[in-house]
Design an enzyme around this catalytic site. Structure first.
Site, PDB file in Angstrom:
ATOM      1  N   GLY A  27       5.377   1.039   3.270  1.00  0.00           N
ATOM      2  CA  GLY A  27       4.705   2.266   3.911  1.00  0.00           C
ATOM      3  C   GLY A  27       3.437   1.622   4.728  1.00  0.00           C
ATOM      4  O   GLY A  27       2.898   2.407   5.459  1.00  0.00           O
ATOM      5  N   ALA A  30       1.544  -2.528   9.397  1.00  0.00           N
ATOM      6  CA  ALA A  30       1.072  -3.821   9.353  1.00  0.00           C
ATOM      7  C   ALA A  30       1.320  -4.837   8.413  1.00  0.00           C
ATOM      8  O   ALA A  30       1.666  -6.013   8.992  1.00  0.00           O
ATOM      9  CB  ALA A  30      -0.703  -3.938   9.513  1.00  0.00           C
ATOM     10  N   SER A  31       1.195  -4.675   7.315  1.00  0.00           N
ATOM     11  CA  SER A  31       1.632  -5.278   6.299  1.00  0.00           C
ATOM     12  C   SER A  31       2.893  -5.977   6.427  1.00  0.00           C
ATOM     13  O   SER A  31       3.377  -7.183   6.366  1.00  0.00           O
ATOM     14  CB  SER A  31       1.332  -5.002   4.906  1.00  0.00           C
ATOM     15  OG  SER A  31       2.000  -5.342   3.894  1.00  0.00           O
ATOM     16  N   ASN A 113     -10.685   0.828  -1.671  1.00  0.00           N
ATOM     17  CA  ASN A 113      -9.718   1.103  -2.825  1.00  0.00           C
ATOM     18  C   ASN A 113     -10.151   0.688  -4.229  1.00  0.00           C
ATOM     19  O   ASN A 113      -9.515   0.632  -5.234  1.00  0.00           O
ATOM     20  CB  ASN A 113      -8.420   0.232  -2.474  1.00  0.00           C
ATOM     21  CG  ASN A 113      -7.673   0.673  -1.249  1.00  0.00           C
ATOM     22  OD1 ASN A 113      -7.642   0.087  -0.469  1.00  0.00           O
ATOM     23  ND2 ASN A 113      -7.397   2.093  -1.217  1.00  0.00           N
ATOM     24  N   HIS A 140       0.692  -5.799  -6.632  1.00  0.00           N
ATOM     25  CA  HIS A 140      -0.423  -6.998  -6.209  1.00  0.00           C
ATOM     26  C   HIS A 140      -1.750  -6.354  -6.479  1.00  0.00           C
ATOM     27  O   HIS A 140      -2.675  -6.814  -6.811  1.00  0.00           O
ATOM     28  CB  HIS A 140      -0.050  -7.577  -5.003  1.00  0.00           C
ATOM     29  CG  HIS A 140      -0.214  -6.565  -3.766  1.00  0.00           C
ATOM     30  ND1 HIS A 140       0.692  -5.599  -3.567  1.00  0.00           N
ATOM     31  CD2 HIS A 140      -1.092  -6.446  -2.722  1.00  0.00           C
ATOM     32  CE1 HIS A 140       0.250  -4.829  -2.249  1.00  0.00           C
ATOM     33  NE2 HIS A 140      -0.671  -5.469  -2.172  1.00  0.00           N
ATOM     34  N   ARG A 141      -1.753  -4.902  -6.205  1.00  0.00           N
ATOM     35  CA  ARG A 141      -3.012  -4.096  -6.373  1.00  0.00           C
ATOM     36  C   ARG A 141      -3.496  -3.631  -7.859  1.00  0.00           C
ATOM     37  O   ARG A 141      -4.413  -3.409  -8.115  1.00  0.00           O
ATOM     38  CB  ARG A 141      -2.934  -2.948  -5.457  1.00  0.00           C
ATOM     39  CG  ARG A 141      -2.654  -3.457  -3.929  1.00  0.00           C
ATOM     40  CD  ARG A 141      -3.558  -2.986  -2.891  1.00  0.00           C
ATOM     41  NE  ARG A 141      -5.257  -3.089  -3.000  1.00  0.00           N
ATOM     42  CZ  ARG A 141      -5.875  -2.832  -2.272  1.00  0.00           C
ATOM     43  NH1 ARG A 141      -5.416  -1.813  -1.579  1.00  0.00           N
ATOM     44  NH2 ARG A 141      -7.188  -3.040  -2.694  1.00  0.00           N
ATOM     45  N   GLU A 177      -5.917   5.467  -5.551  1.00  0.00           N
ATOM     46  CA  GLU A 177      -6.249   4.679  -4.606  1.00  0.00           C
ATOM     47  C   GLU A 177      -7.814   4.497  -4.343  1.00  0.00           C
ATOM     48  O   GLU A 177      -8.118   3.966  -3.578  1.00  0.00           O
ATOM     49  CB  GLU A 177      -5.570   4.952  -3.535  1.00  0.00           C
ATOM     50  CG  GLU A 177      -3.632   4.619  -3.880  1.00  0.00           C
ATOM     51  CD  GLU A 177      -3.385   3.152  -3.869  1.00  0.00           C
ATOM     52  OE1 GLU A 177      -3.874   2.385  -2.937  1.00  0.00           O
ATOM     53  OE2 GLU A 177      -2.477   2.954  -4.643  1.00  0.00           O
ATOM     54  N   ARG A 216       0.951   7.530  -2.437  1.00  0.00           N
ATOM     55  CA  ARG A 216       0.304   6.788  -3.433  1.00  0.00           C
ATOM     56  C   ARG A 216      -0.618   7.253  -4.258  1.00  0.00           C
ATOM     57  O   ARG A 216      -1.012   7.250  -5.310  1.00  0.00           O
ATOM     58  CB  ARG A 216      -0.869   5.613  -2.814  1.00  0.00           C
ATOM     59  CG  ARG A 216       0.273   4.590  -2.059  1.00  0.00           C
ATOM     60  CD  ARG A 216      -0.606   3.376  -1.798  1.00  0.00           C
ATOM     61  NE  ARG A 216      -0.127   2.330  -0.615  1.00  0.00           N
ATOM     62  CZ  ARG A 216      -0.663   1.309  -0.471  1.00  0.00           C
ATOM     63  NH1 ARG A 216      -1.489   0.926  -0.937  1.00  0.00           N
ATOM     64  NH2 ARG A 216      -0.194   0.496   0.652  1.00  0.00           N
ATOM     65  N   HIS A 252      -2.864   5.690   3.365  1.00  0.00           N
ATOM     66  CA  HIS A 252      -4.184   6.212   2.779  1.00  0.00           C
ATOM     67  C   HIS A 252      -4.616   7.183   3.748  1.00  0.00           C
ATOM     68  O   HIS A 252      -4.486   7.086   4.936  1.00  0.00           O
ATOM     69  CB  HIS A 252      -5.150   5.038   2.556  1.00  0.00           C
ATOM     70  CG  HIS A 252      -4.829   4.076   1.590  1.00  0.00           C
ATOM     71  ND1 HIS A 252      -5.179   2.800   1.530  1.00  0.00           N
ATOM     72  CD2 HIS A 252      -4.548   4.271   0.198  1.00  0.00           C
ATOM     73  CE1 HIS A 252      -4.781   2.145   0.372  1.00  0.00           C
ATOM     74  NE2 HIS A 252      -4.595   3.126  -0.549  1.00  0.00           N
ATOM     75  N   CYS A 371     -11.695   0.189   5.340  1.00  0.00           N
ATOM     76  CA  CYS A 371     -11.037  -0.184   4.318  1.00  0.00           C
ATOM     77  C   CYS A 371     -11.981  -1.236   3.504  1.00  0.00           C
ATOM     78  O   CYS A 371     -11.800  -1.381   2.263  1.00  0.00           O
ATOM     79  CB  CYS A 371      -9.759  -0.785   4.632  1.00  0.00           C
ATOM     80  SG  CYS A 371      -8.469   0.267   5.186  1.00  0.00           S
TER      81      CYS A 371
HETATM   82  O1  SUG Z   1      -3.046  -1.483  -0.223  1.00  0.00           O
HETATM   83  N1  SUG Z   1      -2.658  -4.191   2.146  1.00  0.00           N
HETATM   84  C1  SUG Z   1      -3.502  -3.187   1.675  1.00  0.00           C
HETATM   85  C2  SUG Z   1      -4.612  -2.596   2.687  1.00  0.00           C
HETATM   86  C3  SUG Z   1      -5.249  -1.576   2.082  1.00  0.00           C
HETATM   87  C4  SUG Z   1      -6.100  -1.044   3.278  1.00  0.00           C
HETATM   88  N2  SUG Z   1      -7.003   0.012   2.539  1.00  0.00           N
HETATM   89  C5  SUG Z   1      -7.552   1.426   3.068  1.00  0.00           C
HETATM   90  N3  SUG Z   1      -6.736   2.003   3.800  1.00  0.00           N
HETATM   91  N4  SUG Z   1      -8.421   1.741   2.510  1.00  0.00           N
HETATM   92  C6  SUG Z   1      -2.565  -1.882   1.019  1.00  0.00           C
HETATM   93  O2  SUG Z   1      -1.702  -1.616   1.447  1.00  0.00           O
HETATM   94  C7  SUG Z   1      -0.996  -6.127   2.153  1.00  0.00           C
HETATM   95  C8  SUG Z   1      -0.991  -7.317   1.405  1.00  0.00           C
HETATM   96  C9  SUG Z   1       0.132  -8.272   2.127  1.00  0.00           C
HETATM   97  O3  SUG Z   1       1.095  -7.608   2.538  1.00  0.00           O
HETATM   98  O4  SUG Z   1       0.150  -9.461   1.897  1.00  0.00           O
HETATM   99  C10 SUG Z   1      -1.929  -5.040   1.436  1.00  0.00           C
HETATM  100  O5  SUG Z   1      -1.942  -4.987   0.389  1.00  0.00           O
END
Ligand code: SUG
Length: 447
Positions: A27, A30-31, A113, A140-141, A177, A216, A252, A371
């Site tokens: 979702g 960019a990631s 977060n 991971h989070r 979050e 989320r 988010h 962020c």
């Molecule tokens: O939770 N990206 C984070 C980006 C968080 C952005 N924070 C706010 N919008 N407040 C996430 O999706 C990507 C890690 C990776 O793919 O290596 C990541 O966790």
């Protein structure tokens, strides 16, 4: 520069030495689209430090939150992998590369977060309340909150001013979050505020859910925090993220809406909630709410997600005017750039300057300027009670730049995540960081 009695302090996550692109966040466009790319941890951390310095140089108080102990090899042992560090890493990669990547992720950099924060004018006991986010939606989070809780308790340690709650129960029902889904409005930072909690999941109303991407934040988490923070329920507003926005990559709320004092900047497709939400926010404010609504005719949801305009920080400068701290990417989209230009020229809102910052390393993982920071409105007495080792000044900034330049890796690829010597050098680096920030014993390996 005179310090006003009450101010918003930005606590930015220092980007950690293991910053990498693993494509871990469903979702988060960019990631996913940068998965497997080569990251530049040193450049990333220096970009973050330049952002902190830019805010400090505007006369704002800026602070740092340290990164987490990564890789978290204890997590791999907890789920049954054994042997030497090299063996552990290889076993995890063979079993599931996303588990390996999870324990290396530097995702705590996105301090928005880290927690939800209610400042003292909003709470019944006049203390600053914080709830570290459980972040259960992503593996991971979800492993961040124990260290986040410890760090916040070390930084905000005076119980006469601060309450750092336990995170909400570690369950999907209470998926939380943090401040990324929370906006506080107030006539000015020192006045009692209206707290807007934004969620994507309501188990009592599943009909309005996103279809393609996970939602989320739960309404149940928002309601629990409003209770534990002892908020005046007449000054709490709940709003639902628009499912189409989530499906367009708005994982988010801070990717599509933001606010500062009485200013509310958002895209018309941000919320599924009816427009009466604006009245609910404005009525208790005691001052007109300045709503700046971007229309689809100005720019699309897709433009919002690629430019990250709404992930700008809107800050009140010492002279009372407001400034937009925007990612450089907003200048690269002509429709978004035009919108910003007309917003700055429009005297009906107090935002009259913009600063464009390069945080591209973080942006490639879906993290813009907002962020990267946790905002904490504090009185001067409360600020004096904060652990002073994390408050940025020129000396600490220079020390951190020297430290990052000397110790951080230049690049990390996914195959580097198998390297036990990289693992141990990153841990050593963090050991030195706790000396610089005067936070001894922060990390599990130091206990
Ligand atoms: O939770 N990206 C984070 C980006 C968080 C952005 N924070 C706010 N919008 N407040 C996430 O999706 C990507 C890690 C990776 O793919 O290596 C990541 O966790």
């Amino acid at each position: 520069m005179p310090q006003s009695e009450y101010q918003e302090v930005n606590f930015d996550g220092l980007i950690g030495p293991t910053h990498n692109y693993a494509g871990l966040s469903a979702g988060n466009i960019a990631s996913l689209s940068n998965a497997g790319g080569i990251s530049k941890p040193k450049a990333a951390a220096l970009q973050g430090l330049s952002k902190m310095k830019a805010l400090m140089d505007l006369g704002l108080t800026q602070a740092v939150i340290p990164p987490q102990q990564r890789p978290d090899l204890s997590f791999l042992r907890k789920i049954g992998f054994e042997g030497s560090d090299a063996h552990l890493l290889a076993q995890a990669r063979d079993a599931d590369p996303t588990i390996l990547a999870a324990v290396w992720s530097a995702s705590s950099m996105w301090a928005a977060n880290a927690a939800t924060v209610s400042p003292s004018p909003d709470t019944a006991d006049n203390k600053v309340h914080m709830t570290p986010a459980n972040l259960v939606s992503n593996l991971h989070r979800s492993i961040e909150h124990p260290t986040t809780t410890r760090a916040l308790r070390m930084i905000f340690k005076d119980p006469s001013h601060f309450v750092v709650h336990d995170p909400l129960p570690d369950q999907a029902r209470f998926a939380d979050e943090g401040a990324a889904n929370h906006v506080r409005f107030a006539a000015s930072h020192d006045q009692p505020g209206i707290e807007l909690f934004v969620y994507g999941v309501d188990i009592h109303d599943p009909s309005n859910s996103a279809r393609n991407y996970p939602s989320r934040q739960t309404r149940a988490a928002c309601e629990a925090i409003a209770r534990t923070h002892k908020l005046d329920q007449s000054k709490v507003v709940y709003a639902r993220q628009h499912p189409d926005a989530i499906d367009a990559g708005v994982f988010h709320n801070d990717v599509i809406a933001t606010g500062n004092e009485s200013v509310f900047l958002y895209h018309e497709q941000a919320f599924a909630t009816s427009r009466s939400m604006l009245t609910d926010l404005a009525t208790p404010l005691g001052k007109p709410l300045i709503a700046i609504e971007a229309h689809d005719t100005d720019f699309s949801l897709e433009d919002a997600v690629t430019s990250y305009l709404f992930n700008s920080q809107i800050v009140t400068l010492p002279d009372g005017s407001m400034s937009l701290i925007a990612p450089l990417e907003t200048t690269e989209n002509p429709r978004v750039a035009k919108f910003i230009e007309s917003m700055l020229a429009d005297d009906s809102n107090p935002i009259n300057t913009a600063h464009y910052l390069d945080v591209r390393e973080s942006m490639r993982n879906g993290g813009g300027p907002a962020c990267l920071r946790l905002r904490v409105p504090l009185s001067s007495t409360e600020l004096a009670a904060v652990h002073q080792g994390v408050i940025l000044n020129d000396d600490l900034h220079a020390k951190l730049v020297e430290f990052v330049t000397r110790t951080y890796p230049d690049e990390i690829t996914q195959s580097d995540l198998l390297d036990p010597s990289l693992a141990s050098s990153c841990i050593q680096t963090l050991d030195e960081l706790t000396q610089i920030l005067d936070l001894p014993g922060l990390y599990p390996f130091q206990q």
